[in-house]
Design a protein around this motif. Structure first.
Motif, PDB file in Angstrom:
ATOM      1  N   SER A 169       0.984  -1.416  -0.046  1.00  0.00           N
ATOM      2  CA  SER A 169       0.166  -0.100   0.022  1.00  0.00           C
ATOM      3  C   SER A 169       1.012   1.214  -0.015  1.00  0.00           C
ATOM      4  O   SER A 169       2.019   1.189   0.505  1.00  0.00           O
ATOM      5  N   PRO A 170       0.303   2.480  -0.424  1.00  0.00           N
ATOM      6  CA  PRO A 170       1.188   3.570  -0.655  1.00  0.00           C
ATOM      7  C   PRO A 170       1.673   4.009   0.715  1.00  0.00           C
ATOM      8  O   PRO A 170       2.917   4.368   0.945  1.00  0.00           O
ATOM      9  N   TYR A 171       0.950   3.901   1.698  1.00  0.00           N
ATOM     10  CA  TYR A 171       1.269   4.343   3.228  1.00  0.00           C
ATOM     11  C   TYR A 171       2.227   3.330   3.640  1.00  0.00           C
ATOM     12  O   TYR A 171       3.328   3.642   4.164  1.00  0.00           O
ATOM     13  N   ARG A 217       5.632   4.011   2.030  1.00  0.00           N
ATOM     14  CA  ARG A 217       6.181   5.304   2.641  1.00  0.00           C
ATOM     15  C   ARG A 217       6.824   4.841   4.165  1.00  0.00           C
ATOM     16  O   ARG A 217       7.872   5.377   4.437  1.00  0.00           O
ATOM     17  N   GLY A 268      -2.532  -8.105   3.734  1.00  0.00           N
ATOM     18  CA  GLY A 268      -3.668  -7.568   3.081  1.00  0.00           C
ATOM     19  C   GLY A 268      -4.283  -8.616   1.955  1.00  0.00           C
ATOM     20  O   GLY A 268      -3.841  -9.646   1.883  1.00  0.00           O
ATOM     21  N   ARG A 298       0.846  -4.136   4.197  1.00  0.00           N
ATOM     22  CA  ARG A 298       0.072  -2.910   4.552  1.00  0.00           C
ATOM     23  C   ARG A 298       0.815  -2.417   5.612  1.00  0.00           C
ATOM     24  O   ARG A 298       1.993  -2.897   6.242  1.00  0.00           O
ATOM     25  N   ALA A 299       0.427  -1.143   6.065  1.00  0.00           N
ATOM     26  CA  ALA A 299       1.221  -0.364   7.182  1.00  0.00           C
ATOM     27  C   ALA A 299       1.508  -1.395   8.388  1.00  0.00           C
ATOM     28  O   ALA A 299       2.700  -1.389   9.126  1.00  0.00           O
ATOM     29  N   ALA A 300       0.630  -2.075   8.917  1.00  0.00           N
ATOM     30  CA  ALA A 300       0.625  -2.955   9.972  1.00  0.00           C
ATOM     31  C   ALA A 300       1.915  -3.902   9.767  1.00  0.00           C
ATOM     32  O   ALA A 300       2.646  -4.102  10.851  1.00  0.00           O
TER      33      ALA A 300
END
Lengths: 443, 334, 89
Positions: free
Chosen positions: A143-145, A148, A164, A170-172
């Motif tokens: 994911s983009p987040y 980053r 995900g 994912r961020a997690a």
């Protein structure tokens, strides 16, 4: 196409060695089939597949050590456009192989996977040094987040296992990786002057392992050192992150032991129940009353689990320990629990555990009573939130109703994560457990 | 709300709109209401009940069944210095006045080289869920939000139903106010001194950190109910009430997405070419690097609204669908 | 079956349970649990195999008196021939 990846078999595992394939290209696989054996730093684990389909291509050969998340094989899932018969898939796979039908070298493999830029033999080590790009065309979904965050924290996305949709990171996932391996070099063995080279060589220096279909399993390695490091990482994280609280209670075991004795008299040797089994059942039943202790603390959040999978700490003869899970312990009878436990202990010691058994535990029991230890103060296995410890049942003076008697007494302890629960709930748990052990016939 | 319980009173959404009209009529003699059945009948939704008796037939005007005619008359009155409130019974009939709204009201200022503002307010009921069939159950407010030159408001709370009208009347340009007909009977607490509210900002109606639910009008309350259920599962949803559909207050929802990293748009309109599509695109443009999951949309099924109750309910966004989708977006391996 | 043969069977079973050990080097009166680090599972497996291979069903109540090699061999010798003099396998 589904990607069969190196699984994470515990929060402390960062890479694994593929020991053996149980399938070959063209084979049909079903959900929960065991298709490979992977050596974590702790044990040889049988790995299940979670897709239905046909093995399209095998990308990692026995003997190779790869980071968690690396694609090991490609599985053509059922119903996919252009589904081919098993025979067809095999033929296709064979056509892709060099003459002789076997992959002899890493170079061949790399060359086959990326024909447009074949790597000269002399540069093979460099190719092997780039675990970020496993020899597959599949790109990592992030994911983009998450991307980053990973950039900010210098985390290598290729070693992460995405949780995900379709395995997207994912961020997690980045955050939990950051929790295990904060920015900086990966966890190294503590410096010991006499220790030789650590068994896990830094990846960039690892030469390509010799690969041939007839190769032996990887050379016997120093399990103890590797397992020690794995335990060290998990336990250090536990002590660093988990604010433990400890509760202790003494339990009169006379009723349970009497019941067990009469039960075992009815049984042949192989059906006899060990005293630890009613303890496991009592823990499982008590957890149904205090479900907060059964589950995880992940992402700053308490995540109680419905299913009760009890991780049981099993010491290995060569040193170290492993905590495979007894799945759905609350739903098993005492006999089924005994059977499950015997099976787990046997396989843990001979190296035949399944991946789901290693990752699914929602709580852990450690029993050190065999050695005469009276009290266990446990260290919680993250991300779980509780650990129950049992010492030895021994005869002790016991006052009850104004009378003094000698009773078999067990000291049970609870180590729990104070972020997830408070002492009051912990006390209710121990009280419930005690209650179950006073009415063993209901277990 | 800060004045304490004793100064709050319970009113229906319908009463709040009526009070807003009454206050505007009292404050400004240029204000008048016209539309089908607004006078003697008291309004199709009983919003203007009693106003004819109070203000007389000059200011509470029943019109013929000709949306094109009376909306055109409203535009003329506005150009002539009045402050008309034109009621179009439901958004479905606004299509008959689309030419007046889009080709006249929205562009007069432009076509006149900045000489003529059109200070017109059009009120209209919108939305489905009342078993009145396909031609009477549309949510076309998203269409009007497409048009430059007009403002489109969507009051969800009684406070906004009470307060948006006056601010809209003060605006020099045409403002459309869409009231979801399912909300008229809803009760809410209103401060004794409730009055005008802003019409250009979205509001965070519930704070959360795991996912942003973006909605407006009746869908707001479904989203709030969903957030309550999600909260019991440990998922904290932030709920945003857009309030103004044009212009969109994108800062509020982009800030929220930057916090939660996930967004689900709940919109009673159809999905294709919808307001939900616009919001999703704005998030892509303005908060792409904050996203931890694709933006999702929950809209009405792309069918003419069914008459049968169970089918109509199935066609509209509902609480359980919001919960399911939000849960999938937040949990692993969704 | 004589004590020597019984001892060989016991060695083999112990070797299976504790592969890294050398049971034949144990002193006859050494505590097996301690010397070979045998826990309750190992002990249970030991008794199961004894039953399978020698046909002797050791009741739980007797576990306590079977701590050393000599105790075990003596205990088994007094029962094995009684129970089954044909092929124990």
């Amino acid at each position: 196409m589904a990607e069969f990846r190196m699984p994470s078999l515990g929060s402390d595992m960062q890479e694994g060695t593929l020991l053996e394939w149980r399938v070959k290209p063209g084979d049909r696989v079903r959900r929960r089939d065991i298709i490979a054996v992977v050596d974590t730093d702790k044990a040889a684990i049988e790995i299940e597949v979670f897709e239905e389909g046909i093995v399209e291509e095998i990308l990692v050969q026995p003997g190779e050590k790869v980071p968690v998340g690396t694609v090991l094989a490609i599985i053509r899932t059922e119903g996919e456009a252009g589904v081919v018969t098993a025979k067809g898939a095999k033929a296709a796979a064979e056509a892709a192989l060099p003459a002789g039908g076997v992959i002899e070298t890493m170079e061949e493999m790399a060359g086959r996977a990326t024909p447009e830029k074949r790597i000269p033999p002399g540069e093979a080590p460099a190719a092997a040094a780039a675990p970020a790009a496993p020899p597959t065309a599949g790109r990592i979904k992030v994911s983009p987040y998450a991307r980053r965050l990973a950039a900010e924290r210098s985390i290598d996305l290729s070693v992460l296992k995405g949780t995900g949709p379709a395995g997207a990171i994912r961020a997690a996932d980045v955050e939990s990786a950051a929790g295990i391996a904060p920015a900086g070099p990966p966890v190294e063995a503590p410096p010991a002057p006499l220790e030789e080279k650590p068994p896990i060589a830094p990846r960039e220096k690892a030469p390509p392992p010799p690969v041939s279909p007839t190769a032996e399993k990887p050379a016997v390695k120093d399990y103890q050192a590797a397992m020690r490091r794995a335990i060290a990482a998990a336990m250090a994280r536990s002590n660093r992150e988990i604010p433990h609280y400890y509760l202790q209670t003494r339990i009169d075991m006379s009723r349970t032991l009497r019941w067990l004795e009469s039960e075992n008299q009815k049984r042949s040797i192989k059906d006899r129940i060990l005293p630890v089994v009613p303890l496991i059942k009592a823990v499982a039943m008590a957890l149904t009353e205090v479900p907060e202790l059964n589950g995880y603390w992940i992402d700053d959040r308490h995540q109680p689990q419905e299913a009760i999978h009890i991780g049981f700490a099993i010491a290995l003869r060569q040193g170290g320990l492993i905590t495979p899970a007894i799945l759905n312990a609350d739903l098993k009878s005492v006999d089924e629990l005994m059977e499950a436990l015997r099976d787990l202990v046997t396989r843990a010691r001979s190296g035949g555990l399944r991946s789901s058994e290693l990752t699914d535990a929602t709580v852990t029991i450690t029993s050190l009573g065999d050695l005469g230890v009276e009290t266990v103060y446990g260290v919680i296995y993250p991300p779980q939130v509780a650990l129950v410890g049992f010492g030895k049942t021994m005869e002790q003076p016991w006052a009850e109703n104004g009378m003094l008697a000698v009773r078999p007494v067990l000291t049970a302890t609870l180590a729990a994560d104070h972020r997830a629960t408070d002492g009051h709930r912990g006390a209710q748990f121990l009280d419930a457990m005690n209650r179950y052990l006073q009415e063993p016939s209901k277990l | 709300m800060t004045n304490g319980v004793e100064t709050l009173r319970k009113v229906t959404y319908r009463e709040a709109v009526r009070e807003a009209i009454r206050e505007a009529m009292q404050k400004d003699t240029r204000v008048f209401l016209m539309g089908e059945d607004v006078g003697h009948y008291g309004g199709c939704f009983a919003v203007s009940k009693g106003l004819l008796e109070e203000f007389g037939p000059e200011r509470i005007r029943d019109t013929p069944l000709s949306e094109s005619g009376f909306v055109g008359a409203g535009i003329g009155a506005a150009l002539g210095g009045m402050r008309p409130i034109v009621e179009i019974m439901t958004v479905n009939f606004s299509l008959l006045a689309a030419d007046q709204i889009i080709n006249n009201a929205a562009v007069y200022l432009h076509m006149s080289g900045g000489l003529f503002n059109v200070p017109l307010v059009i009120r209209s009921a919108t939305g489905g869920g009342r078993q009145v069939g396909a031609q009477h159950s549309r949510s076309l407010e998203g269409w009007f939000a497409h048009i430059p030159g007009i403002k489109v408001l969507s009051p969800a709370t009684v406070e906004d139903a009470r307060g948006m009208l006056w601010t809209a009347l003060e605006d020099p340009d045409p403002v459309l106010i869409f009231e979801n007909s399912g909300l008229y009977n809803m009760e809410g607490m209103l401060p004794a001194g409730a009055g005008a509210v802003d019409i250009d900002r979205a509001r965070v109606r519930r704070e959360g950190k795991d996912i942003t639910l973006i909605s407006y009008s009746a869908s707001l309350f479904k989203s709030l109910d969903a957030a309550e259920i999600l909260s019991r599962e440990g998922i904290e949803a932030e709920v945003i009430d857009l309030r103004s559909l044009r212009p969109l207050d994108e800062k509020t929802f982009l800030d929220s997405v930057a916090k939660t990293h996930r967004a689900l748009v709940v919109d009673e309109g159809w999905r294709t070419g919808s307001l939900a599509a616009e919001i999703s695109a704005r998030i892509m443009e303005g908060a792409f690097y904050e996203l931890d999951a694709p933006v999702e949309r929950l809209c009405s099924a792309e069918v003419p609204m069914p008459y049968a109750k169970h089918l109509e309910e199935a066609a509209l966004p509902q609480v359980d669908k919001i919960v399911d989708l939000a849960r999938k977006m937040v949990k692993a391996d969704g | 079956m004589n004590e020597e043969q019984i001892q060989q069977v016991v060695f083999k079973i112990l070797k299976g349970i504790a592969p890294e050990s050398e049971p034949s080097s144990l002193a006859p009166d050494e505590n097996l649990r301690r010397a070979l680090d045998i826990d309750s599972f190992d002990a249970l497996n030991f008794f199961i195999r004894i039953h399978e291979q020698l046909g002797v069903n050791i009741p739980e109540a007797d576990y306590g008196e079977l701590n050393t090699l000599s105790e075990i061999v003596r205990y088994l010798a007094s029962r094995v021939n009684v129970v089954d003099s044909t092929s124990p396998r």
